[in-house]
Design a protein around this motif. Structure first.
Motif, mmCIF file in Angstrom:
data_model
loop_
_atom_site.group_PDB
_atom_site.id
_atom_site.type_symbol
_atom_site.label_atom_id
_atom_site.label_comp_id
_atom_site.label_asym_id
_atom_site.label_seq_id
_atom_site.Cartn_x
_atom_site.Cartn_y
_atom_site.Cartn_z
ATOM 1 N N GLU A 275 5.772 10.526 -14.023
ATOM 2 C CA GLU A 275 6.248 10.018 -12.738
ATOM 3 C C GLU A 275 5.080 9.390 -11.992
ATOM 4 O OE1 GLU A 275 8.522 11.300 -8.585
ATOM 5 O OE2 GLU A 275 7.749 12.879 -9.898
ATOM 6 N N ILE A 276 5.248 8.128 -11.604
ATOM 7 C CA ILE A 276 4.252 7.437 -10.800
ATOM 8 C C ILE A 276 4.656 7.556 -9.330
ATOM 9 C CG2 ILE A 276 3.140 5.229 -10.287
ATOM 10 C CD1 ILE A 276 2.435 6.219 -13.038
ATOM 11 N N GLY A 277 3.754 8.070 -8.504
ATOM 12 C CA GLY A 277 4.021 8.170 -7.076
ATOM 13 C C GLY A 277 5.043 9.232 -6.723
ATOM 14 N N PRO A 278 4.787 10.491 -7.035
ATOM 15 C CA PRO A 278 5.761 11.543 -6.750
ATOM 16 C C PRO A 278 5.938 11.840 -5.268
ATOM 17 C CG PRO A 278 3.711 12.519 -7.486
ATOM 18 C CD PRO A 278 3.579 11.028 -7.690
ATOM 19 N N GLY A 279 5.005 11.376 -4.438
ATOM 20 C CA GLY A 279 5.084 11.744 -3.027
ATOM 21 C C GLY A 279 4.955 13.253 -2.898
ATOM 22 N N THR A 280 5.895 13.867 -2.202
ATOM 23 C CA THR A 280 5.862 15.319 -2.024
ATOM 24 C C THR A 280 6.791 16.035 -3.003
ATOM 25 O OG1 THR A 280 7.513 15.146 -0.251
ATOM 26 C CG2 THR A 280 5.200 15.154 0.405
ATOM 27 N N VAL B 285 9.988 5.644 -8.195
ATOM 28 C CA VAL B 285 11.060 5.399 -7.232
ATOM 29 C C VAL B 285 10.464 4.935 -5.906
ATOM 30 C CG1 VAL B 285 13.099 6.345 -6.102
ATOM 31 C CG2 VAL B 285 12.411 7.214 -8.357
ATOM 32 N N THR B 286 10.848 3.749 -5.462
ATOM 33 C CA THR B 286 10.348 3.090 -4.247
ATOM 34 C C THR B 286 8.817 3.089 -4.219
ATOM 35 O OG1 THR B 286 10.475 5.089 -2.837
ATOM 36 C CG2 THR B 286 12.439 3.681 -2.948
ATOM 37 N N VAL B 287 8.235 2.813 -5.357
ATOM 38 C CA VAL B 287 6.781 2.821 -5.497
ATOM 39 C C VAL B 287 6.245 1.473 -5.991
ATOM 40 C CG1 VAL B 287 4.858 3.807 -6.831
ATOM 41 C CG2 VAL B 287 6.609 5.317 -5.870
ATOM 42 N N LEU B 288 6.979 0.802 -6.864
ATOM 43 C CA LEU B 288 6.465 -0.402 -7.505
ATOM 44 C C LEU B 288 5.997 -1.442 -6.493
ATOM 45 C CD1 LEU B 288 5.922 -1.868 -10.179
ATOM 46 C CD2 LEU B 288 8.255 -2.781 -10.059
ATOM 47 N N GLY C 238 13.365 2.827 -9.476
ATOM 48 C CA GLY C 238 14.320 3.004 -8.389
ATOM 49 C C GLY C 238 13.902 2.222 -7.158
ATOM 50 N N GLU C 239 14.877 1.566 -6.519
ATOM 51 C CA GLU C 239 14.612 0.786 -5.312
ATOM 52 C C GLU C 239 15.721 1.005 -4.292
ATOM 53 O OE1 GLU C 239 11.950 -0.923 -4.566
ATOM 54 O OE2 GLU C 239 10.993 -0.645 -6.525
ATOM 55 N N LEU C 240 15.353 0.967 -3.002
ATOM 56 C CA LEU C 240 16.295 1.226 -1.914
ATOM 57 C C LEU C 240 16.123 0.186 -0.817
ATOM 58 C CD1 LEU C 240 18.404 3.226 -0.692
ATOM 59 C CD2 LEU C 240 16.473 4.405 0.384
ATOM 60 N N SER D 165 0.852 -1.189 0.000
ATOM 61 C CA SER D 165 0.000 0.000 0.000
ATOM 62 C C SER D 165 0.886 1.237 0.000
ATOM 63 C CB SER D 165 -0.928 0.007 1.214
ATOM 64 O OG SER D 165 -0.183 -0.009 2.410
ATOM 65 N N ALA D 166 0.319 2.343 -0.450
ATOM 66 C CA ALA D 166 1.075 3.590 -0.548
ATOM 67 C C ALA D 166 1.372 4.159 0.835
ATOM 68 C CB ALA D 166 0.287 4.601 -1.368
#
Length: 205
Positions: free
Chosen positions: A64-69, A134-137, A163-165, A28-29
């Motif tokens: 961009e998927i899931g830009p956050g802030t 980035v860190t969304v998938l 992108g993944e962390l 979940s987001a």
């Protein structure tokens, strides 16, 4: 450290591990009220590394998927100026509103927001030159559906960067990612970074 303090530390550690395992099993987001996680510095997956991998060009149309802030959004919007447009797509309207406030404050006017579920993108086929998330998938329940949708909205030869962390409870390993992407019509190009934090680039077939 006293016995009580040790017990408290053990309990806190157990809570963190338990939370991470729960998030892993329940994609979940990140909620808007926990946005400090997406605003914190991103070691290994820096803006400079994203630019190196994505290779944005002035005049391009980018998603961009899931830009956050807006940790990456504001920079990407400037990289594709003049003439380019960054479309930011998020499940949460609060995240989009936050990003757009920051864009206005910084005099950036080439970002277009849209709210919805990335498993069914509201864009036409072959709309974008490039896309990234980035860190969304790993937050999305059906990763295959998202990758298929991203392949659909990319132009032939278009670039996708994931992108993944390490440390993210939804971390996606490169091996499984490559298999999923290949099945969605995306060819693996290269990785920038290490297993601790990486950007993987794919091209639409």
């Amino acid at each position: 450290m006293g016995k009580r303090a040790k017990l408290a530390a053990v309990a806190a550690t157990g809570t963190l591990i338990g939370s991470a395992l729960w998030w892993r099993r329940n994609p979940s987001a990140c909620p808007y009220n926990q946005r400090f996680w997406v605003q914190a510095p991103h070691p290994f997956i820096t803006r400079a590394r994203l630019k190196e991998t994505l290779e944005p060009q002035p005049g391009e149309t980018v998603l961009e998927i899931g830009p956050g802030t807006g940790y990456y959004s504001l920079d990407v919007a400037q990289w594709i100026a003049p003439g380019g447009t960054l479309h930011v797509f998020d499940l949460q309207q609060e995240m989009l509103d936050h990003t757009m406030r920051r864009a206005v404050e910084n005099g950036i006017d080439n970002i277009t927001p849209a709210q919805g579920d990335a498993q069914a993108l509201p864009y036409g086929d072959a709309t974008f030159d490039a896309a990234y998330l980035v860190t969304v998938l790993g937050e999305i329940p059906d990763q295959d559906a998202v990758l298929r949708e991203l392949a659909r909205v990319l132009r032939p030869g278009g670039r996708l960067v994931v992108g993944e962390l390490v440390g993210d409870p939804h971390y996606v390993r490169l091996g499984p990612l490559r298999l999923r992407a290949s099945g969605s019509g995306l060819n693996y190009d290269r990785r920038v970074g290490s297993a601790l934090g990486y950007f993987a680039r794919f091209a639409k077939r």
